[in-house]
Write a protein that holds these residues in place. Structure first.
Motif, PDB file in Angstrom:
ATOM      1  N   TYR A 144      -8.119   3.882   7.888  1.00  0.00           N
ATOM      2  CA  TYR A 144      -6.972   3.014   7.636  1.00  0.00           C
ATOM      3  C   TYR A 144      -5.759   3.570   8.376  1.00  0.00           C
ATOM      4  O   TYR A 144      -5.536   4.779   8.396  1.00  0.00           O
ATOM      5  CB  TYR A 144      -6.648   2.943   6.146  1.00  0.00           C
ATOM      6  N   TYR A 145      -4.983   2.667   8.971  1.00  0.00           N
ATOM      7  CA  TYR A 145      -3.748   3.031   9.667  1.00  0.00           C
ATOM      8  C   TYR A 145      -2.591   2.302   9.008  1.00  0.00           C
ATOM      9  O   TYR A 145      -2.665   1.094   8.762  1.00  0.00           O
ATOM     10  CB  TYR A 145      -3.830   2.666  11.151  1.00  0.00           C
ATOM     11  N   TYR A 146      -1.506   3.038   8.744  1.00  0.00           N
ATOM     12  CA  TYR A 146      -0.323   2.498   8.087  1.00  0.00           C
ATOM     13  C   TYR A 146       0.881   2.678   9.002  1.00  0.00           C
ATOM     14  O   TYR A 146       1.004   3.692   9.686  1.00  0.00           O
ATOM     15  CB  TYR A 146      -0.059   3.236   6.784  1.00  0.00           C
ATOM     16  N   GLY A 147       1.789   1.718   8.974  1.00  0.00           N
ATOM     17  CA  GLY A 147       3.042   1.858   9.701  1.00  0.00           C
ATOM     18  C   GLY A 147       3.022   1.348  11.126  1.00  0.00           C
ATOM     19  O   GLY A 147       4.008   1.491  11.837  1.00  0.00           O
ATOM     20  N   TYR A 151       0.837  -1.192   0.000  1.00  0.00           N
ATOM     21  CA  TYR A 151       0.000   0.000   0.000  1.00  0.00           C
ATOM     22  C   TYR A 151       0.877   1.249   0.000  1.00  0.00           C
ATOM     23  O   TYR A 151       1.881   1.311   0.709  1.00  0.00           O
ATOM     24  CB  TYR A 151      -0.916   0.019   1.232  1.00  0.00           C
ATOM     25  N   PHE A 152       0.485   2.222  -0.804  1.00  0.00           N
ATOM     26  CA  PHE A 152       1.199   3.492  -0.886  1.00  0.00           C
ATOM     27  C   PHE A 152       0.382   4.551  -0.163  1.00  0.00           C
ATOM     28  O   PHE A 152      -0.791   4.768  -0.461  1.00  0.00           O
ATOM     29  CB  PHE A 152       1.379   3.883  -2.362  1.00  0.00           C
ATOM     30  N   TRP A 153       1.011   5.220   0.795  1.00  0.00           N
ATOM     31  CA  TRP A 153       0.309   6.247   1.568  1.00  0.00           C
ATOM     32  C   TRP A 153       1.298   7.321   1.999  1.00  0.00           C
ATOM     33  O   TRP A 153       2.361   7.012   2.548  1.00  0.00           O
ATOM     34  CB  TRP A 153      -0.355   5.603   2.781  1.00  0.00           C
ATOM     35  N   HIS A 154       1.002   8.561   1.719  1.00  0.00           N
ATOM     36  CA  HIS A 154       1.842   9.707   2.067  1.00  0.00           C
ATOM     37  C   HIS A 154       3.297   9.518   1.635  1.00  0.00           C
ATOM     38  O   HIS A 154       4.228   9.771   2.411  1.00  0.00           O
ATOM     39  CB  HIS A 154       1.774  10.006   3.562  1.00  0.00           C
ATOM     40  N   GLY A 155       3.485   9.076   0.397  1.00  0.00           N
ATOM     41  CA  GLY A 155       4.824   8.980  -0.173  1.00  0.00           C
ATOM     42  C   GLY A 155       5.632   7.761   0.204  1.00  0.00           C
ATOM     43  O   GLY A 155       6.808   7.671  -0.135  1.00  0.00           O
ATOM     44  N   ARG A 156       5.022   6.805   0.890  1.00  0.00           N
ATOM     45  CA  ARG A 156       5.752   5.587   1.291  1.00  0.00           C
ATOM     46  C   ARG A 156       4.922   4.355   0.990  1.00  0.00           C
ATOM     47  O   ARG A 156       3.693   4.402   0.955  1.00  0.00           O
ATOM     48  CB  ARG A 156       6.039   5.606   2.800  1.00  0.00           C
ATOM     49  N   TYR A 157       5.644   3.242   0.809  1.00  0.00           N
ATOM     50  CA  TYR A 157       4.977   1.945   0.645  1.00  0.00           C
ATOM     51  C   TYR A 157       4.970   1.207   1.982  1.00  0.00           C
ATOM     52  O   TYR A 157       5.937   1.255   2.736  1.00  0.00           O
ATOM     53  CB  TYR A 157       5.707   1.091  -0.393  1.00  0.00           C
ATOM     54  N   GLY A 172       3.747  -2.629   3.882  1.00  0.00           N
ATOM     55  CA  GLY A 172       3.430  -4.028   3.651  1.00  0.00           C
ATOM     56  C   GLY A 172       2.122  -4.480   4.288  1.00  0.00           C
ATOM     57  O   GLY A 172       1.762  -5.650   4.195  1.00  0.00           O
ATOM     58  N   GLY A 173       1.423  -3.589   4.917  1.00  0.00           N
ATOM     59  CA  GLY A 173       0.144  -3.924   5.532  1.00  0.00           C
ATOM     60  C   GLY A 173      -0.531  -2.661   6.026  1.00  0.00           C
ATOM     61  O   GLY A 173       0.075  -1.599   6.122  1.00  0.00           O
ATOM     62  N   ARG A 174      -1.806  -2.791   6.304  1.00  0.00           N
ATOM     63  CA  ARG A 174      -2.560  -1.677   6.868  1.00  0.00           C
ATOM     64  C   ARG A 174      -3.663  -2.236   7.751  1.00  0.00           C
ATOM     65  O   ARG A 174      -4.007  -3.412   7.677  1.00  0.00           O
ATOM     66  CB  ARG A 174      -3.140  -0.782   5.780  1.00  0.00           C
ATOM     67  N   TYR A 175      -4.210  -1.376   8.580  1.00  0.00           N
ATOM     68  CA  TYR A 175      -5.230  -1.787   9.530  1.00  0.00           C
ATOM     69  C   TYR A 175      -6.457  -0.903   9.353  1.00  0.00           C
ATOM     70  O   TYR A 175      -6.370   0.324   9.399  1.00  0.00           O
ATOM     71  CB  TYR A 175      -4.687  -1.659  10.952  1.00  0.00           C
ATOM     72  N   TYR A 176      -7.596  -1.536   9.151  1.00  0.00           N
ATOM     73  CA  TYR A 176      -8.858  -0.818   9.017  1.00  0.00           C
ATOM     74  C   TYR A 176      -9.594  -0.894  10.342  1.00  0.00           C
ATOM     75  O   TYR A 176      -9.879  -1.970  10.863  1.00  0.00           O
ATOM     76  CB  TYR A 176      -9.708  -1.426   7.902  1.00  0.00           C
ATOM     77  N   HIS A 177      -9.879   0.265  10.920  1.00  0.00           N
ATOM     78  CA  HIS A 177     -10.479   0.327  12.244  1.00  0.00           C
ATOM     79  C   HIS A 177     -11.461   1.480  12.308  1.00  0.00           C
ATOM     80  O   HIS A 177     -11.076   2.640  12.119  1.00  0.00           O
ATOM     81  CB  HIS A 177      -9.370   0.512  13.287  1.00  0.00           C
ATOM     82  N   ASN A 178     -12.720   1.173  12.533  1.00  0.00           N
ATOM     83  CA  ASN A 178     -13.747   2.176  12.761  1.00  0.00           C
ATOM     84  C   ASN A 178     -13.789   3.258  11.665  1.00  0.00           C
ATOM     85  O   ASN A 178     -13.856   4.445  11.944  1.00  0.00           O
ATOM     86  CB  ASN A 178     -13.545   2.809  14.145  1.00  0.00           C
TER      87      ASN A 178
END
Length: 96
Positions: free
Chosen positions: A84-87, A67-73, A75-81
């Motif tokens: 999405y949360y990355y890192g 996943y690409f988010w705010h200029g970085r790739y 390897g996973g993300r978390y969907y909560h309420n």
């Protein structure tokens, strides 16, 4: 005030019998229900959690992939309420 020996003995026996029903802190499993956030995981926590921003999120969905988010790739993300949360760090605790 005078307390009879029988009353004192009865109170002591009742207290001892009730103490066997008390569960020591940390000995029972804590299985979260729903969606929420813990500042610190409870002792005995069983299940998945996502550590992000100094807090533990539970009840969401961890997704693997690239996943690409705010200029970085990531390897996973978390969907909560609804977010999405990355890192963060996905963790599994206990025997769930």
């Amino acid at each position: 005030m005078k307390i009879s020996l029988k009353l004192l003995l009865f109170a002591a026996i009742a207290g001892l019998s009730l103490s066997s029903c008390v569960v020591p802190a940390g000995s029972a499993a804590v299985v979260p229900v729903g969606v929420g956030i813990y500042p610190v995981l409870p002792v005995g926590y069983v299940g998945d959690a996502y550590f992000y921003g100094g807090r533990y999120y539970y009840g969401g969905n961890y997704e693997t992939g690239r996943y690409f988010w705010h200029g970085r790739y990531y390897g996973g993300r978390y969907y909560h309420n609804g977010h999405y949360y990355y890192g963060g760090r996905h963790e599994h605790h206990g025997h769930h």
